[in-house]
Design a protein around this motif. Sequence first.
Motif, PDB file in Angstrom:
ATOM      1  N   SER A 126      -5.915   4.718 -12.214  1.00  0.00           N
ATOM      2  CA  SER A 126      -6.816   4.723 -13.370  1.00  0.00           C
ATOM      3  C   SER A 126      -6.062   5.282 -14.568  1.00  0.00           C
ATOM      4  CB  SER A 126      -8.043   5.598 -13.110  1.00  0.00           C
ATOM      5  OG  SER A 126      -8.742   5.139 -11.985  1.00  0.00           O
ATOM      6  N   GLU A 165       0.866  -1.174   0.000  1.00  0.00           N
ATOM      7  CA  GLU A 165       0.000   0.000   0.000  1.00  0.00           C
ATOM      8  C   GLU A 165       0.903   1.225   0.000  1.00  0.00           C
ATOM      9  OE1 GLU A 165      -4.137   1.554   1.989  1.00  0.00           O
ATOM     10  OE2 GLU A 165      -2.994   0.012   3.032  1.00  0.00           O
ATOM     11  N   ASP A 193      -5.024   7.642  -6.887  1.00  0.00           N
ATOM     12  CA  ASP A 193      -5.773   8.025  -5.689  1.00  0.00           C
ATOM     13  C   ASP A 193      -4.778   8.243  -4.552  1.00  0.00           C
ATOM     14  OD1 ASP A 193      -8.214   7.783  -6.991  1.00  0.00           O
ATOM     15  OD2 ASP A 193      -8.613   5.767  -6.218  1.00  0.00           O
ATOM     16  N   ASN A 247     -12.765   9.396  -7.280  1.00  0.00           N
ATOM     17  CA  ASN A 247     -13.962   8.925  -6.589  1.00  0.00           C
ATOM     18  C   ASN A 247     -14.875  10.079  -6.189  1.00  0.00           C
ATOM     19  OD1 ASN A 247     -13.209   6.250  -6.791  1.00  0.00           O
ATOM     20  ND2 ASN A 247     -12.041   6.333  -4.894  1.00  0.00           N
ATOM     21  N   SER A 274      -2.966   0.393  -3.788  1.00  0.00           N
ATOM     22  CA  SER A 274      -2.613  -0.891  -3.189  1.00  0.00           C
ATOM     23  C   SER A 274      -2.666  -1.987  -4.237  1.00  0.00           C
ATOM     24  CB  SER A 274      -3.549  -1.223  -2.024  1.00  0.00           C
ATOM     25  OG  SER A 274      -4.878  -1.346  -2.493  1.00  0.00           O
ATOM     26  N   GLY A 275      -2.039  -3.109  -3.905  1.00  0.00           N
ATOM     27  CA  GLY A 275      -2.030  -4.250  -4.810  1.00  0.00           C
ATOM     28  C   GLY A 275      -1.086  -5.309  -4.307  1.00  0.00           C
ATOM     29  N   SER A 310      -5.538  -1.320  -6.943  1.00  0.00           N
ATOM     30  CA  SER A 310      -6.615  -0.411  -6.571  1.00  0.00           C
ATOM     31  C   SER A 310      -5.985   0.964  -6.420  1.00  0.00           C
ATOM     32  CB  SER A 310      -7.228  -0.869  -5.248  1.00  0.00           C
ATOM     33  OG  SER A 310      -8.135   0.083  -4.780  1.00  0.00           O
ATOM     34  N   GLY A 311      -6.628   1.987  -6.986  1.00  0.00           N
ATOM     35  CA  GLY A 311      -6.130   3.349  -6.807  1.00  0.00           C
ATOM     36  C   GLY A 311      -5.403   3.939  -7.993  1.00  0.00           C
ATOM     37  N   SER A 357      -3.970  -7.139  -8.693  1.00  0.00           N
ATOM     38  CA  SER A 357      -5.035  -6.740  -7.756  1.00  0.00           C
ATOM     39  C   SER A 357      -4.921  -5.269  -7.392  1.00  0.00           C
ATOM     40  CB  SER A 357      -4.984  -7.591  -6.487  1.00  0.00           C
ATOM     41  OG  SER A 357      -5.094  -8.946  -6.791  1.00  0.00           O
ATOM     42  N   PRO A 393     -10.220   1.852 -14.480  1.00  0.00           N
ATOM     43  CA  PRO A 393      -9.340   1.385 -13.402  1.00  0.00           C
ATOM     44  C   PRO A 393      -8.300   0.411 -13.938  1.00  0.00           C
ATOM     45  CG  PRO A 393     -11.554   0.436 -13.195  1.00  0.00           C
ATOM     46  CD  PRO A 393     -11.597   1.393 -14.331  1.00  0.00           C
ATOM     47  N   LYS A 441      -6.228  -2.661 -13.389  1.00  0.00           N
ATOM     48  CA  LYS A 441      -6.343  -3.833 -12.525  1.00  0.00           C
ATOM     49  C   LYS A 441      -5.007  -4.531 -12.320  1.00  0.00           C
ATOM     50  CE  LYS A 441     -11.126  -4.573 -13.838  1.00  0.00           C
ATOM     51  NZ  LYS A 441     -11.685  -3.966 -12.673  1.00  0.00           N
TER      52      LYS A 441
END
Length: 177
Positions: free
Chosen positions: A95, A58, A76, A147, A80-81, A92-93, A90, A104, A106
């Motif tokens: 784009s 993270e 963002d 977001n 994390s991932g 996230s955050g 995995s 997003p 991935k």
Amino acid sequence: MENMILPVLLLSFLTLSISNVNSKQESIYEILKEHGLPMGLLPKGIDEFSIDGTGNFEVFLDQACNAKFESELHYDRNVSGTLSYGQMGSLSGISAQELFLWFPVKGIRVDIPSSGLIYFDVGVVRKQFSLSLFETPRDCMAVRSYNDDVLNGELSAEALYKRKYGNDQYENLRDVM
């Protein structure tokens, strides 16, 4: 006098131990390199992050921001991932912008390093970029969080206009209407 030696030795030992811990802390950019990934996948200036023994990581940014490559990437405040050799999964955050839409990211995978290619998995497609674009961390322009602009799962027309033309232009348009 002998009573003072023990506390001084203890204090000296603690000071040396703390400085050794801090000097052994690797940067997130060094960790990316060790995993066969370019340092520029994350924006410049990241000091706070965590990673565990299984590769879950993270990253904490001061604020959400965008960085320009061939296309624009949005980060963002928290990214994390899972980190493994040659890839981040995995995610996230992060784009990626394609035309006027944001998708997003991935996962990110480096092809055989000698190919000079890196792939971004944005769901339905994989975007291919030159690995050289990500050699060094980029400056990142502060923006509102992606977001913050999402309403019921879709970007509002207002948010799209502000993103493209800026708040001042939007306010001028509202004044005219």
